[in-house]
Design a protein around this motif. Structure first.
Motif, PDB file in Angstrom:
ATOM      1  N   CYS A 123      28.296  77.696  29.820  1.00  8.07           N
ATOM      2  CA  CYS A 123      28.318  78.829  28.888  1.00  8.07           C
ATOM      3  C   CYS A 123      27.163  79.775  29.224  1.00  8.07           C
ATOM      4  CB  CYS A 123      28.167  78.308  27.458  1.00  8.07           C
ATOM      5  SG  CYS A 123      26.653  77.357  27.189  1.00  8.07           S
ATOM      6  N   PRO A 124      27.162  80.982  28.677  1.00 15.09           N
ATOM      7  CA  PRO A 124      26.084  81.930  28.992  1.00 15.09           C
ATOM      8  C   PRO A 124      24.697  81.411  28.631  1.00 15.09           C
ATOM      9  CG  PRO A 124      27.930  83.079  27.996  1.00 15.09           C
ATOM     10  CD  PRO A 124      28.233  81.617  27.870  1.00 15.09           C
ATOM     11  N   GLU A 125      24.609  80.592  27.591  1.00 15.99           N
ATOM     12  CA  GLU A 125      23.303  80.113  27.129  1.00 15.99           C
ATOM     13  C   GLU A 125      22.692  79.037  28.026  1.00 15.99           C
ATOM     14  OE1 GLU A 125      25.580  81.738  23.687  1.00 15.99           O
ATOM     15  OE2 GLU A 125      26.021  80.335  25.328  1.00 15.99           O
ATOM     16  N   ALA A 126      23.496  78.423  28.879  1.00 14.54           N
ATOM     17  CA  ALA A 126      23.005  77.347  29.743  1.00 14.54           C
ATOM     18  C   ALA A 126      22.041  77.901  30.792  1.00 14.54           C
ATOM     19  CB  ALA A 126      24.161  76.639  30.424  1.00 14.54           C
ATOM     20  N   ARG A 127      21.177  77.043  31.262  1.00 17.05           N
ATOM     21  CA  ARG A 127      20.252  77.401  32.332  1.00 17.05           C
ATOM     22  C   ARG A 127      20.242  76.288  33.369  1.00 17.05           C
ATOM     23  NH1 ARG A 127      20.957  81.319  30.029  1.00 17.05           N
ATOM     24  NH2 ARG A 127      19.490  82.856  29.186  1.00 17.05           N
ATOM     25  N   PHE A 128      20.336  76.684  34.642  1.00 13.69           N
ATOM     26  CA  PHE A 128      20.319  75.742  35.745  1.00 13.69           C
ATOM     27  C   PHE A 128      19.070  76.024  36.575  1.00 13.69           C
ATOM     28  CE2 PHE A 128      24.648  76.401  34.455  1.00 13.69           C
ATOM     29  CZ  PHE A 128      25.291  75.189  34.621  1.00 13.69           C
ATOM     30  N   SER A 129      18.285  75.001  36.845  1.00 13.96           N
ATOM     31  CA  SER A 129      17.056  75.240  37.601  1.00 13.96           C
ATOM     32  C   SER A 129      16.676  74.036  38.449  1.00 13.96           C
ATOM     33  CB  SER A 129      15.892  75.570  36.653  1.00 13.96           C
ATOM     34  OG  SER A 129      14.683  75.747  37.377  1.00 13.96           O
ATOM     35  N   ALA A 130      16.419  74.302  39.733  1.00 14.80           N
ATOM     36  CA  ALA A 130      15.819  73.309  40.625  1.00 14.80           C
ATOM     37  C   ALA A 130      14.329  73.652  40.675  1.00 14.80           C
ATOM     38  CB  ALA A 130      16.460  73.383  42.009  1.00 14.80           C
ATOM     39  N   ASN A 131      13.604  73.262  39.638  1.00 18.78           N
ATOM     40  CA  ASN A 131      12.251  73.759  39.404  1.00 18.78           C
ATOM     41  C   ASN A 131      11.163  72.960  40.119  1.00 18.78           C
ATOM     42  OD1 ASN A 131      12.527  71.417  37.838  1.00 18.78           O
ATOM     43  ND2 ASN A 131      11.145  72.169  36.246  1.00 18.78           N
ATOM     44  N   PHE A 132      11.508  72.266  41.165  1.00 14.69           N
ATOM     45  CA  PHE A 132      10.577  71.351  41.823  1.00 14.69           C
ATOM     46  C   PHE A 132       9.373  72.063  42.431  1.00 14.69           C
ATOM     47  CE2 PHE A 132      14.816  69.570  41.789  1.00 14.69           C
ATOM     48  CZ  PHE A 132      14.615  68.270  41.349  1.00 14.69           C
ATOM     49  N   THR A 133       9.584  73.185  43.120  1.00 15.82           N
ATOM     50  CA  THR A 133       8.452  73.869  43.753  1.00 15.82           C
ATOM     51  C   THR A 133       7.516  74.464  42.711  1.00 15.82           C
ATOM     52  OG1 THR A 133       9.779  75.894  43.999  1.00 15.82           O
ATOM     53  CG2 THR A 133       9.716  74.377  45.875  1.00 15.82           C
ATOM     54  N   ARG A 134       8.018  74.720  41.535  1.00 19.35           N
ATOM     55  CA  ARG A 134       7.179  75.192  40.434  1.00 19.35           C
ATOM     56  C   ARG A 134       6.220  74.089  39.977  1.00 19.35           C
ATOM     57  NH1 ARG A 134       6.537  80.504  38.403  1.00 19.35           N
ATOM     58  NH2 ARG A 134       5.910  80.424  36.207  1.00 19.35           N
ATOM     59  N   LEU A 135       6.572  72.857  40.303  1.00 18.31           N
ATOM     60  CA  LEU A 135       5.733  71.712  39.970  1.00 18.31           C
ATOM     61  C   LEU A 135       4.881  71.262  41.155  1.00 18.31           C
ATOM     62  CD1 LEU A 135       8.416  69.583  38.072  1.00 18.31           C
ATOM     63  CD2 LEU A 135       6.635  71.016  37.058  1.00 18.31           C
ATOM     64  N   GLY A 136       4.960  71.992  42.278  1.00 22.36           N
ATOM     65  CA  GLY A 136       4.242  71.569  43.470  1.00 22.36           C
ATOM     66  C   GLY A 136       4.912  70.381  44.122  1.00 22.36           C
ATOM     67  N   PHE A 137       6.235  70.327  44.026  1.00 21.73           N
ATOM     68  CA  PHE A 137       6.993  69.126  44.336  1.00 21.73           C
ATOM     69  C   PHE A 137       8.107  69.447  45.325  1.00 21.73           C
ATOM     70  CE2 PHE A 137       8.847  65.212  41.971  1.00 21.73           C
ATOM     71  CZ  PHE A 137       7.958  64.366  42.613  1.00 21.73           C
ATOM     72  N   HIS A 138       8.907  68.466  45.645  1.00 18.88           N
ATOM     73  CA  HIS A 138      10.055  68.597  46.546  1.00 18.88           C
ATOM     74  C   HIS A 138      11.314  68.225  45.773  1.00 18.88           C
ATOM     75  CE1 HIS A 138      12.887  67.538  49.782  1.00 18.88           C
ATOM     76  NE2 HIS A 138      12.112  68.190  50.619  1.00 18.88           N
TER      77      HIS A 138
END
Length: 258
Positions: A123-138
């Motif tokens: 739905c429009p309200e959903a959010r998809f994120s591969a936020n690993f680099t934001r954590l300094g991660f892989h």
């Protein structure tokens, strides 16, 4: 079945509901429960398709890095993540179609869980994120295989490198989601798709799916071994500590590259 997971069947469709609201953070135990449920469903001829859903605000917000004094089973440390990835590979070995009803955030490993499904209804309200680099991660959870195969290398790289949150509309446009509906219709639409699949020959569907997904579990298994090695290396860096701290403090991280 524990309170973390609930199963219900209607016709030829079984719904697996994650019950860790509001954010449905995962750990080894939860992924193992889901994998056990999927494997049991594979052996049940009365089930032809699966809907993977969640109660609460998020579909799955990933691993909870802020959990105080985690026990080994709930740890995000090397050993637990290694075992978690072994459990995750079991999801990619499933024989029957899975539709993820993503009504809210699917973040990090939560996105990895959503990508274990054949289709995502959102739905429009959903959010998809591969936020690993934001954590300094892989990236982990096999996402270095599943995300590029679903949306192409360029779009996957964009999500990985920026850690940006992709809206439900953009997810639909790039092929990350197959169906876009109003938020209160996500689960119903996922179930409708599952019913449409279940109307077809179960033997034909399983055979066709096996052909299309041939080698996927092996590719994910190989990827998670590499992902874990990189995560283990990066977990020891100052940047990872800063990424986790910044996330907890809800601020922009100040990475130093060390």
């Amino acid at each position: 079945m524990t309170s973390d997971l609930a199963l219900s069947q209607s016709g030829f469709v079984t719904t697996i509901e994650i019950r860790r609201p509001p954010l449905n953070f995962f750990d080894l135990l939860l992924i193992r429960q889901i994998a056990n449920a999927v494997e049991a469903i594979d052996k049940d001829p009365s089930v032809r398709a699966v809907v993977l859903a969640a109660e609460g605000k998020a579909f799955c917000a990933g691993a909870n890095f802020n959990e105080p004094a985690p026990s080994p089973e709930r740890s995000v440390g090397d050993t637990a993540i290694g075992h978690l990835y072994l459990e995750a590979v079991r999801l990619f070995s499933a024989r029957k179609p899975i539709i993820a009803a993503v009504h809210g955030a699917a973040i990090g490993g939560g996105l990895g869980l959503a990508m274990a499904a054949d289709f995502r209804v959102t739905c429009p309200e959903a959010r998809f994120s591969a936020n690993f680099t934001r954590l300094g991660f892989h990236p982990g959870f096999g996402l270095t295989v599943t995300l590029p195969e679903a949306i192409g290398e360029t779009n996957a790289a964009l999500m990985f490198y920026t850690s940006r949150r992709v809206t439900g509309e953009d997810a639909f446009k790039m092929g990350l989601a197959s169906v876009l509906v109003a938020q209160d219709q996500v689960r119903a639409a996922a179930f409708k798709l599952a019913e449409e699949i279940a109307e077809c020959s179960p033997l034909g569907v399983v055979a066709t799916r096996a052909t299309i997904r041939r080698g996927l579990a092996n590719r994910v298994r190989a990827a998670t071994e590499h992902e874990l090695a990189e995560q283990t290396r990066l977990r020891a860096t100052e940047d990872f500590k800063e990424g986790i701290k910044a996330m907890a403090e809800r601020r922009v991280p100040n990475f130093k590259g060390r």
